[in-house]
Design a protein around this motif. Structure first.
Motif, PDB file in Angstrom:
ATOM      1  N   UNK A 100      16.645  -3.171  -6.292  1.00 11.05           N
ATOM      2  CA  UNK A 100      17.703  -3.408  -5.301  1.00 11.05           C
ATOM      3  C   UNK A 100      17.730  -4.865  -4.869  1.00 11.05           C
ATOM      4  N   UNK A 101      16.553  -5.493  -4.726  1.00  8.44           N
ATOM      5  CA  UNK A 101      16.513  -6.905  -4.348  1.00  8.44           C
ATOM      6  C   UNK A 101      17.130  -7.777  -5.430  1.00  8.44           C
ATOM      7  N   UNK A 102      16.766  -7.506  -6.680  1.00 11.76           N
ATOM      8  CA  UNK A 102      17.301  -8.289  -7.800  1.00 11.76           C
ATOM      9  C   UNK A 102      18.820  -8.199  -7.833  1.00 11.76           C
ATOM     10  N   UNK A 103      19.336  -6.987  -7.640  1.00 13.20           N
ATOM     11  CA  UNK A 103      20.782  -6.789  -7.710  1.00 13.20           C
ATOM     12  C   UNK A 103      21.495  -7.423  -6.516  1.00 13.20           C
ATOM     13  N   UNK A 104      20.945  -7.247  -5.313  1.00 14.39           N
ATOM     14  CA  UNK A 104      21.631  -7.746  -4.116  1.00 14.39           C
ATOM     15  C   UNK A 104      21.604  -9.263  -4.031  1.00 14.39           C
ATOM     16  N   UNK A 144       0.875  -1.172   0.000  1.00 14.50           N
ATOM     17  CA  UNK A 144       0.000   0.000   0.000  1.00 14.50           C
ATOM     18  C   UNK A 144       0.915   1.225   0.000  1.00 14.50           C
ATOM     19  N   UNK A 145       0.795   2.065  -1.021  1.00 15.76           N
ATOM     20  CA  UNK A 145       1.654   3.249  -1.139  1.00 15.76           C
ATOM     21  C   UNK A 145       0.789   4.506  -1.082  1.00 15.76           C
ATOM     22  N   UNK A 146       1.395   5.662  -0.760  1.00 15.33           N
ATOM     23  CA  UNK A 146       0.599   6.889  -0.569  1.00 15.33           C
ATOM     24  C   UNK A 146      -0.280   7.253  -1.762  1.00 15.33           C
ATOM     25  N   UNK A 147       0.270   7.177  -2.973  1.00 13.25           N
ATOM     26  CA  UNK A 147      -0.515   7.466  -4.174  1.00 13.25           C
ATOM     27  C   UNK A 147       0.188   6.834  -5.371  1.00 13.25           C
ATOM     28  N   UNK A 148      -0.443   6.951  -6.545  1.00 12.43           N
ATOM     29  CA  UNK A 148       0.093   6.282  -7.732  1.00 12.43           C
ATOM     30  C   UNK A 148       1.466   6.837  -8.135  1.00 12.43           C
ATOM     31  N   UNK A 149       1.736   8.095  -7.791  1.00 17.65           N
ATOM     32  CA  UNK A 149       3.013   8.695  -8.170  1.00 17.65           C
ATOM     33  C   UNK A 149       4.181   8.104  -7.382  1.00 17.65           C
ATOM     34  N   UNK A 150       3.876   7.365  -6.313  1.00 18.10           N
ATOM     35  CA  UNK A 150       4.933   6.749  -5.502  1.00 18.10           C
ATOM     36  C   UNK A 150       5.301   5.355  -5.987  1.00 18.10           C
ATOM     37  N   UNK A 151       4.760   4.936  -7.123  1.00 14.93           N
ATOM     38  CA  UNK A 151       5.043   3.604  -7.638  1.00 14.93           C
ATOM     39  C   UNK A 151       6.540   3.400  -7.867  1.00 14.93           C
ATOM     40  N   UNK A 152       7.242   4.475  -8.219  1.00 19.01           N
ATOM     41  CA  UNK A 152       8.683   4.387  -8.455  1.00 19.01           C
ATOM     42  C   UNK A 152       9.444   3.840  -7.257  1.00 19.01           C
ATOM     43  N   UNK A 153       8.938   4.084  -6.039  1.00 21.15           N
ATOM     44  CA  UNK A 153       9.610   3.564  -4.841  1.00 21.15           C
ATOM     45  C   UNK A 153       9.596   2.041  -4.830  1.00 21.15           C
ATOM     46  N   UNK A 154       8.475   1.454  -5.282  1.00 23.26           N
ATOM     47  CA  UNK A 154       8.389  -0.009  -5.330  1.00 23.26           C
ATOM     48  C   UNK A 154       9.369  -0.574  -6.348  1.00 23.26           C
ATOM     49  N   UNK A 155       9.445   0.080  -7.508  1.00 21.00           N
ATOM     50  CA  UNK A 155      10.383  -0.390  -8.536  1.00 21.00           C
ATOM     51  C   UNK A 155      11.819  -0.304  -8.031  1.00 21.00           C
ATOM     52  N   UNK A 156      12.122   0.749  -7.269  1.00 30.90           N
ATOM     53  CA  UNK A 156      13.474   0.890  -6.718  1.00 30.90           C
ATOM     54  C   UNK A 156      13.778  -0.246  -5.752  1.00 30.90           C
ATOM     55  N   UNK A 157      12.808  -0.569  -4.877  1.00 31.66           N
ATOM     56  CA  UNK A 157      13.003  -1.673  -3.928  1.00 31.66           C
ATOM     57  C   UNK A 157      13.200  -2.999  -4.656  1.00 31.66           C
ATOM     58  N   UNK A 159      10.141 -17.042  -1.910  1.00 25.36           N
ATOM     59  CA  UNK A 159       9.601 -15.736  -1.519  1.00 25.36           C
ATOM     60  C   UNK A 159      10.106 -15.369  -0.128  1.00 25.36           C
ATOM     61  N   UNK A 160      10.465 -14.087   0.064  1.00 30.78           N
ATOM     62  CA  UNK A 160      10.933 -13.650   1.376  1.00 30.78           C
ATOM     63  C   UNK A 160      10.919 -12.135   1.458  1.00 30.78           C
ATOM     64  N   UNK A 161      10.843 -11.647   2.711  1.00 32.88           N
ATOM     65  CA  UNK A 161      10.956 -10.214   3.009  1.00 32.88           C
ATOM     66  C   UNK A 161       9.973  -9.374   2.199  1.00 32.88           C
ATOM     67  N   UNK A 162       8.767  -9.908   1.985  1.00 34.17           N
ATOM     68  CA  UNK A 162       7.762  -9.139   1.269  1.00 34.17           C
ATOM     69  C   UNK A 162       7.827  -9.285  -0.236  1.00 34.17           C
ATOM     70  N   UNK A 163       8.886  -9.912  -0.739  1.00 29.78           N
ATOM     71  CA  UNK A 163       9.022 -10.142  -2.177  1.00 29.78           C
ATOM     72  C   UNK A 163       8.491 -11.541  -2.497  1.00 29.78           C
ATOM     73  N   UNK A 164       7.717 -11.644  -3.560  1.00 25.10           N
ATOM     74  CA  UNK A 164       6.992 -12.882  -3.853  1.00 25.10           C
ATOM     75  C   UNK A 164       7.313 -13.414  -5.237  1.00 25.10           C
ATOM     76  N   UNK A 165       7.657 -14.687  -5.288  1.00 30.72           N
ATOM     77  CA  UNK A 165       7.718 -15.394  -6.564  1.00 30.72           C
ATOM     78  C   UNK A 165       6.366 -16.069  -6.768  1.00 30.72           C
ATOM     79  N   UNK A 166       5.753 -15.866  -7.916  1.00 34.01           N
ATOM     80  CA  UNK A 166       4.472 -16.506  -8.167  1.00 34.01           C
ATOM     81  C   UNK A 166       4.197 -16.542  -9.663  1.00 34.01           C
ATOM     82  N   UNK A 167       3.115 -17.190 -10.017  1.00 35.74           N
ATOM     83  CA  UNK A 167       2.695 -17.226 -11.417  1.00 35.74           C
ATOM     84  C   UNK A 167       1.378 -16.484 -11.541  1.00 35.74           C
TER      85      UNK A 167
END
Length: 275
Positions: A152-156, A136-149, A195-203
């Motif tokens: 970072x997970x993919x890279x780390x 749940x994010x403040x508004x649609x313009x904050x979607x970029x924060x999710x992409x950043x997270x 899946x871990x830490x809020x990140x989910x693998x699914x189909x």
């Protein structure tokens, strides 16, 4: 001491304004004749009057001016001016947005509608193996924060992502919300992991019929694209909206500097009464 008329001439401030400043308590006369009621001002009051005029001309309201002149020191002034600077910048942006809307409306009225024609097409969308982050994010313009997270997970974790992999967002709310929106950002992967830490693998579920529209240009064009969907659904009333909308940003701020070259695909699942 100077009569109010004399003080007005010397300071280049009208009698009307001097009386107003007296009424609101910003600049009281140095003396008032108890017999005639004449207002008298002193030369020592001129610096205070100059401060009031400066603050008035830079957008401060009466209550703000009163607070500033009572705390006239360098630190306080810097804070007051920084806050006013930010407030004016926000106000200018708001007014510029209003001007743009007026300009678009004027062009439309003149028969010079420059908006994109949104062609609605139907697709069958297969199931995807994805790695996603839903919050749940403040508004649609904050979607970029999710992409950043998610990035970072993919890279780390050195998660293997196919080149030019599909990235999309799913909007889980059943209606449009101005705040606290439920958004899931997704990237297609070659295989599912843990899946871990809020990140989910699914189909994802396949979608038999997805109504899609390509939106060219800045994100402000997305609103008219949804309006085009409304007209399309009215004209093709055998289709009804179901499920969650998706959005694919094929070209955006991360790979294109000019917003006029952005490319966003809107996807709305529909079902047909003829099927």
């Amino acid at each position: 001491m100077f009569k109010i008329g004399e003080f007005s001439k010397l300071t280049q401030v009208s009698i009307r304004m001097l009386r107003y400043y007296d009424e609101v308590g910003l600049l009281k006369p140095a003396d008032i004749d108890k017999f005639t009621g004449y207002r008298y001002y002193s030369v020592e009051q001129i610096p205070l009057l100059h401060k009031i005029i400066f603050l008035r001309d830079t957008g401060f309201q009466v209550a703000e001016i009163s607070a500033v002149v009572q705390n006239w020191n360098e630190t306080a002034m810097i804070n007051f001016l920084n806050n006013k600077h930010s407030e004016i910048e926000a106000s200018i942006k708001l007014e510029q947005d209003k001007l743009r809307k007026i300009e678009v409306a004027m062009k439309d009225m003149k028969g010079e509608d420059l908006s994109i024609r949104y062609n609605i097409s139907l697709k069958t969308i297969p199931a995807y193996q994805i790695l996603s982050l839903r919050k749940i994010i403040p508004d649609y313009f904050c979607e970029g924060m999710l992409w950043q997270e998610l990035t970072e997970l993919v890279e780390s974790n050195s998660i293997r992502i196919p080149q030019n992999s599909l990235n999309f967002a799913i909007y889980h709310d059943t209606d449009f919300k101005e705040a606290d929106v439920d958004v899931e950002v997704c990237v297609a992967v070659q295989e599912l992991g843990e899946s871990k830490d809020g990140f989910t693998f699914r189909e994802t579920e396949p979608v038999e019929t997805m109504a899609c529209a390509m939106v060219y240009g800045p994100y402000q064009n997305i609103g008219p694209a949804y309006e085009a969907f409304a007209h399309w659904l009215t004209q093709h009333n055998q289709y009804k909206m179901i499920g969650q909308n998706r959005q694919i940003c094929h070209c955006g701020p991360w790979n294109e500097e000019n917003p006029q070259n952005y490319l966003t695909e809107i996807q709305i699942p529909v079902t047909s009464s003829h099927t």
